[in-house]
Design a protein around this motif. Sequence first.
Motif, PDB file in Angstrom:
ATOM      1  N   LEU A  31     -86.268  -2.536 -11.686  1.00 56.44           N
ATOM      2  CA  LEU A  31     -87.057  -2.181 -12.860  1.00 56.44           C
ATOM      3  C   LEU A  31     -88.534  -2.010 -12.514  1.00 56.44           C
ATOM      4  CD1 LEU A  31     -85.417  -4.560 -15.516  1.00 56.44           C
ATOM      5  CD2 LEU A  31     -85.224  -2.067 -15.389  1.00 56.44           C
ATOM      6  N   THR A  32     -88.968  -2.605 -11.419  1.00 55.56           N
ATOM      7  CA  THR A  32     -90.372  -2.523 -11.015  1.00 55.56           C
ATOM      8  C   THR A  32     -90.654  -1.346 -10.090  1.00 55.56           C
ATOM      9  OG1 THR A  32     -89.909  -4.015  -9.160  1.00 55.56           O
ATOM     10  CG2 THR A  32     -90.669  -5.018 -11.230  1.00 55.56           C
ATOM     11  N   ALA A  33     -89.649  -0.496  -9.820  1.00 51.98           N
ATOM     12  CA  ALA A  33     -89.806   0.573  -8.827  1.00 51.98           C
ATOM     13  C   ALA A  33     -90.931   1.540  -9.212  1.00 51.98           C
ATOM     14  CB  ALA A  33     -88.491   1.333  -8.667  1.00 51.98           C
ATOM     15  N   GLU A  34     -90.974   1.949 -10.476  1.00 49.24           N
ATOM     16  CA  GLU A  34     -92.021   2.904 -10.883  1.00 49.24           C
ATOM     17  C   GLU A  34     -93.407   2.324 -10.678  1.00 49.24           C
ATOM     18  OE1 GLU A  34     -91.394   5.185 -14.658  1.00 49.24           O
ATOM     19  OE2 GLU A  34     -89.751   3.739 -14.848  1.00 49.24           O
ATOM     20  N   GLU A  35     -93.591   1.094 -11.117  1.00 49.73           N
ATOM     21  CA  GLU A  35     -94.897   0.449 -11.001  1.00 49.73           C
ATOM     22  C   GLU A  35     -95.319   0.323  -9.544  1.00 49.73           C
ATOM     23  OE1 GLU A  35     -97.062  -3.804 -12.189  1.00 49.73           O
ATOM     24  OE2 GLU A  35     -94.970  -3.406 -12.753  1.00 49.73           O
ATOM     25  N   ALA A  44     -84.750   3.352 -13.845  1.00 52.05           N
ATOM     26  CA  ALA A  44     -84.994   4.760 -13.486  1.00 52.05           C
ATOM     27  C   ALA A  44     -83.953   5.213 -12.470  1.00 52.05           C
ATOM     28  CB  ALA A  44     -86.392   4.934 -12.913  1.00 52.05           C
ATOM     29  N   THR A  45     -83.487   6.431 -12.625  1.00 54.07           N
ATOM     30  CA  THR A  45     -82.551   6.987 -11.637  1.00 54.07           C
ATOM     31  C   THR A  45     -83.228   8.026 -10.748  1.00 54.07           C
ATOM     32  OG1 THR A  45     -81.795   8.512 -13.356  1.00 54.07           O
ATOM     33  CG2 THR A  45     -80.465   6.564 -12.963  1.00 54.07           C
ATOM     34  N   THR A  46     -84.347   8.573 -11.174  1.00 54.61           N
ATOM     35  CA  THR A  46     -85.147   9.468 -10.329  1.00 54.61           C
ATOM     36  C   THR A  46     -86.613   9.246 -10.649  1.00 54.61           C
ATOM     37  OG1 THR A  46     -83.408  11.160 -10.380  1.00 54.61           O
ATOM     38  CG2 THR A  46     -85.575  11.839  -9.587  1.00 54.61           C
ATOM     39  N   ARG A 106     -94.097   9.749   2.016  1.00 57.04           N
ATOM     40  CA  ARG A 106     -92.644   9.854   2.113  1.00 57.04           C
ATOM     41  C   ARG A 106     -92.065   8.740   2.980  1.00 57.04           C
ATOM     42  NH1 ARG A 106     -89.601  15.486   3.938  1.00 57.04           N
ATOM     43  NH2 ARG A 106     -87.547  14.995   3.062  1.00 57.04           N
ATOM     44  N   SER A 107     -92.791   8.357   3.999  1.00 49.64           N
ATOM     45  CA  SER A 107     -92.278   7.342   4.938  1.00 49.64           C
ATOM     46  C   SER A 107     -92.264   5.939   4.334  1.00 49.64           C
ATOM     47  CB  SER A 107     -93.118   7.347   6.219  1.00 49.64           C
ATOM     48  OG  SER A 107     -94.453   6.937   5.946  1.00 49.64           O
ATOM     49  N   VAL A 108     -93.060   5.697   3.288  1.00 53.45           N
ATOM     50  CA  VAL A 108     -93.126   4.342   2.720  1.00 53.45           C
ATOM     51  C   VAL A 108     -92.500   4.255   1.331  1.00 53.45           C
ATOM     52  CG1 VAL A 108     -95.199   3.826   4.039  1.00 53.45           C
ATOM     53  CG2 VAL A 108     -95.413   4.704   1.701  1.00 53.45           C
ATOM     54  N   LEU A 109     -92.075   5.373   0.766  1.00 57.95           N
ATOM     55  CA  LEU A 109     -91.553   5.351  -0.600  1.00 57.95           C
ATOM     56  C   LEU A 109     -90.311   4.473  -0.734  1.00 57.95           C
ATOM     57  CD1 LEU A 109     -91.925   8.955  -2.104  1.00 57.95           C
ATOM     58  CD2 LEU A 109     -92.834   6.817  -2.998  1.00 57.95           C
ATOM     59  N   GLY A 110     -89.385   4.573   0.209  1.00 62.12           N
ATOM     60  CA  GLY A 110     -88.152   3.800   0.121  1.00 62.12           C
ATOM     61  C   GLY A 110     -88.416   2.310   0.095  1.00 62.12           C
ATOM     62  N   ALA A 111     -89.239   1.851   1.030  1.00 61.90           N
ATOM     63  CA  ALA A 111     -89.535   0.424   1.111  1.00 61.90           C
ATOM     64  C   ALA A 111     -90.362  -0.052  -0.066  1.00 61.90           C
ATOM     65  CB  ALA A 111     -90.267   0.126   2.414  1.00 61.90           C
ATOM     66  N   THR A 112     -91.177   0.829  -0.624  1.00 60.64           N
ATOM     67  CA  THR A 112     -92.005   0.448  -1.766  1.00 60.64           C
ATOM     68  C   THR A 112     -91.177   0.369  -3.043  1.00 60.64           C
ATOM     69  OG1 THR A 112     -93.904   1.560  -0.750  1.00 60.64           O
ATOM     70  CG2 THR A 112     -94.068   1.028  -3.084  1.00 60.64           C
ATOM     71  N   ALA A 113     -90.291   1.348  -3.249  1.00 59.44           N
ATOM     72  CA  ALA A 113     -89.485   1.367  -4.467  1.00 59.44           C
ATOM     73  C   ALA A 113     -88.488   0.218  -4.504  1.00 59.44           C
ATOM     74  CB  ALA A 113     -88.755   2.698  -4.591  1.00 59.44           C
ATOM     75  N   ASN A 114     -87.913  -0.128  -3.367  1.00 55.76           N
ATOM     76  CA  ASN A 114     -86.924  -1.199  -3.312  1.00 55.76           C
ATOM     77  C   ASN A 114     -87.143  -2.008  -2.040  1.00 55.76           C
ATOM     78  OD1 ASN A 114     -84.722  -2.868  -3.554  1.00 55.76           O
ATOM     79  ND2 ASN A 114     -83.211  -1.221  -3.780  1.00 55.76           N
ATOM     80  N   PRO A 160     -84.469  -1.132   1.263  1.00 52.33           N
ATOM     81  CA  PRO A 160     -85.006   0.230   1.393  1.00 52.33           C
ATOM     82  C   PRO A 160     -83.968   1.243   1.871  1.00 52.33           C
ATOM     83  CG  PRO A 160     -85.831  -1.188   3.150  1.00 52.33           C
ATOM     84  CD  PRO A 160     -85.130  -2.073   2.172  1.00 52.33           C
ATOM     85  N   ASN A 161     -82.916   0.755   2.536  1.00 50.67           N
ATOM     86  CA  ASN A 161     -81.871   1.669   3.009  1.00 50.67           C
ATOM     87  C   ASN A 161     -80.997   2.195   1.872  1.00 50.67           C
ATOM     88  OD1 ASN A 161     -80.987  -1.151   2.928  1.00 50.67           O
ATOM     89  ND2 ASN A 161     -78.999  -0.366   3.596  1.00 50.67           N
ATOM     90  N   GLU A 162     -81.159   1.623   0.683  1.00 55.06           N
ATOM     91  CA  GLU A 162     -80.387   2.062  -0.478  1.00 55.06           C
ATOM     92  C   GLU A 162     -81.181   3.033  -1.349  1.00 55.06           C
ATOM     93  OE1 GLU A 162     -79.085  -1.384  -2.558  1.00 55.06           O
ATOM     94  OE2 GLU A 162     -77.851  -2.134  -0.894  1.00 55.06           O
ATOM     95  N   VAL A 163     -82.232   3.607  -0.784  1.00 53.45           N
ATOM     96  CA  VAL A 163     -83.093   4.533  -1.520  1.00 53.45           C
ATOM     97  C   VAL A 163     -83.090   5.883  -0.805  1.00 53.45           C
ATOM     98  CG1 VAL A 163     -85.422   5.009  -2.367  1.00 53.45           C
ATOM     99  CG2 VAL A 163     -84.555   2.660  -2.332  1.00 53.45           C
ATOM    100  N   GLU A 164     -82.948   6.948  -1.570  1.00 53.73           N
ATOM    101  CA  GLU A 164     -83.018   8.307  -1.030  1.00 53.73           C
ATOM    102  C   GLU A 164     -84.339   8.948  -1.449  1.00 53.73           C
ATOM    103  OE1 GLU A 164     -79.665  10.523  -2.308  1.00 53.73           O
ATOM    104  OE2 GLU A 164     -78.222   9.391  -1.086  1.00 53.73           O
ATOM    105  N   VAL A 165     -85.067   9.468  -0.465  1.00 58.07           N
ATOM    106  CA  VAL A 165     -86.350  10.127  -0.720  1.00 58.07           C
ATOM    107  C   VAL A 165     -86.230  11.571  -0.269  1.00 58.07           C
ATOM    108  CG1 VAL A 165     -88.826  10.138  -0.242  1.00 58.07           C
ATOM    109  CG2 VAL A 165     -87.584   7.960  -0.356  1.00 58.07           C
ATOM    110  N   SER A 166     -86.612  12.503  -1.119  1.00 58.78           N
ATOM    111  CA  SER A 166     -86.495  13.920  -0.770  1.00 58.78           C
ATOM    112  C   SER A 166     -87.687  14.689  -1.308  1.00 58.78           C
ATOM    113  CB  SER A 166     -85.194  14.517  -1.338  1.00 58.78           C
ATOM    114  OG  SER A 166     -85.207  14.443  -2.749  1.00 58.78           O
ATOM    115  N   ARG A 167     -87.816  15.922  -0.829  1.00 50.09           N
ATOM    116  CA  ARG A 167     -88.861  16.831  -1.299  1.00 50.09           C
ATOM    117  C   ARG A 167     -88.167  18.039  -1.922  1.00 50.09           C
ATOM    118  NH1 ARG A 167     -93.212  19.260   2.827  1.00 50.09           N
ATOM    119  NH2 ARG A 167     -93.469  17.041   3.235  1.00 50.09           N
ATOM    120  N   PRO A 168     -88.252  18.203  -3.248  1.00 50.03           N
ATOM    121  CA  PRO A 168     -87.531  19.312  -3.890  1.00 50.03           C
ATOM    122  C   PRO A 168     -87.912  20.679  -3.369  1.00 50.03           C
ATOM    123  CG  PRO A 168     -88.287  17.727  -5.529  1.00 50.03           C
ATOM    124  CD  PRO A 168     -88.909  17.338  -4.225  1.00 50.03           C
TER     125      PRO A 168
END
Length: 406
Positions: free
Chosen positions: A93-97, A230-232, A246-254, A258-266
Amino acid sequence: MSRAGRGVSELRPAGLGVRDVVRVGAVGLRTRPMRAFLSALGIAIGIAAMIAVVGISSSSRAELDGQLDALGTNLLTVAPGTRLTGEQAQLPLTAEEMVGRIAPVRAESAVGTVDGASVYRSNKIPAIETNGIIAYAARTNLLDTIGATLRSGKWIDAATGRYPATVLGAGAAERLGITRAGPEVQVLIGNTWFTVLGILEPAALAPELDAAALMGWPAAASSLAFDGHATTIYTRSDDAQVEAVRSVLGATANPEAPNEVEVSRPSDALAAKQAAGQAFTGLLLGLGAVALLVGGVGVANIMVISVLERRAEIGLRRSLGATRGQIRTQFLTESLLLSALGGIGGALLGSAVTAAYASYQNWLTVIPPWALAGGVAATLVIGGLAGLYPAIRAARLSPTEALATP
């Protein structure tokens, strides 16, 4: 100079100027216009195909480049991946913040899937017919973050986000048969009627929203028991820091997984589309080259026939003093003129096809100058190669042999 020397000089054949060469080379084209037209048409089709392929591909890439420039390449998305057990992961729940605290991140927004909330135009539709529309809770700054625009109505704000109001994606509105938003237009989401507040244009960088019904975060929680996850998460970063973010988003969001997070560039999807377009262009250029080769074979065939039909003319010219070189130049020039006509005609035809298609697609017409110059140059090369053998064959005919042929 002696009288004998003057006699030898007077017997030398006069040289042909450039104008004379062109005039003599055009004799065959003027006397057989239909044959010349059909031969040039074969060349023109090959060149038109090549130029049209290059022009349409260039126009398409210019349109994609314009989209990338307008929408930006600094949009990154964060979404839950899968756990080691194969189950779907979930963002905290804290991922966005947490994501919003990354210094180079200029803007962040999010959507969350409302599970079990099907979207219908009427309550008479069987529940099994889901029509593929997904219900999302959305933050009020979503449109600004992803660069989407409204086709009709207005977007969710802090006030309307607390009430059952929805904004439909372009595809969702089409499936529901809704062409414009208004207070009288409603759709059923879950067991609650939502007023259609707005309709989006297709979202180039977030195509998942095209088949979505979007509502305010508070309304989703109060009316549809949304869990708040949030789902996206969408982020806009400083252009120079995109890869670092991009390199730190996964670890920051979760941080815990962090391995359970997918980061992409649309925007990578648009870049992939460009690459696919380039590969397709290469294929079509190969087909155009085959058509050009077939046209060149047609020119060679026409020139060989022309030599056979004009043996008497060749013999007469040789008897009047024309040299082998002049005969060779005449037929080679005729082949080049025939190819040049086809090349210029093909360039014009290919340009017209490109302009028409780009206009139909509302694209900017882009035809690289190298394509036009290369197309005409290719025809001259093909024409020269196609006419070389017939020209040499014509030059080798002796006057007596040529005149003796009926």
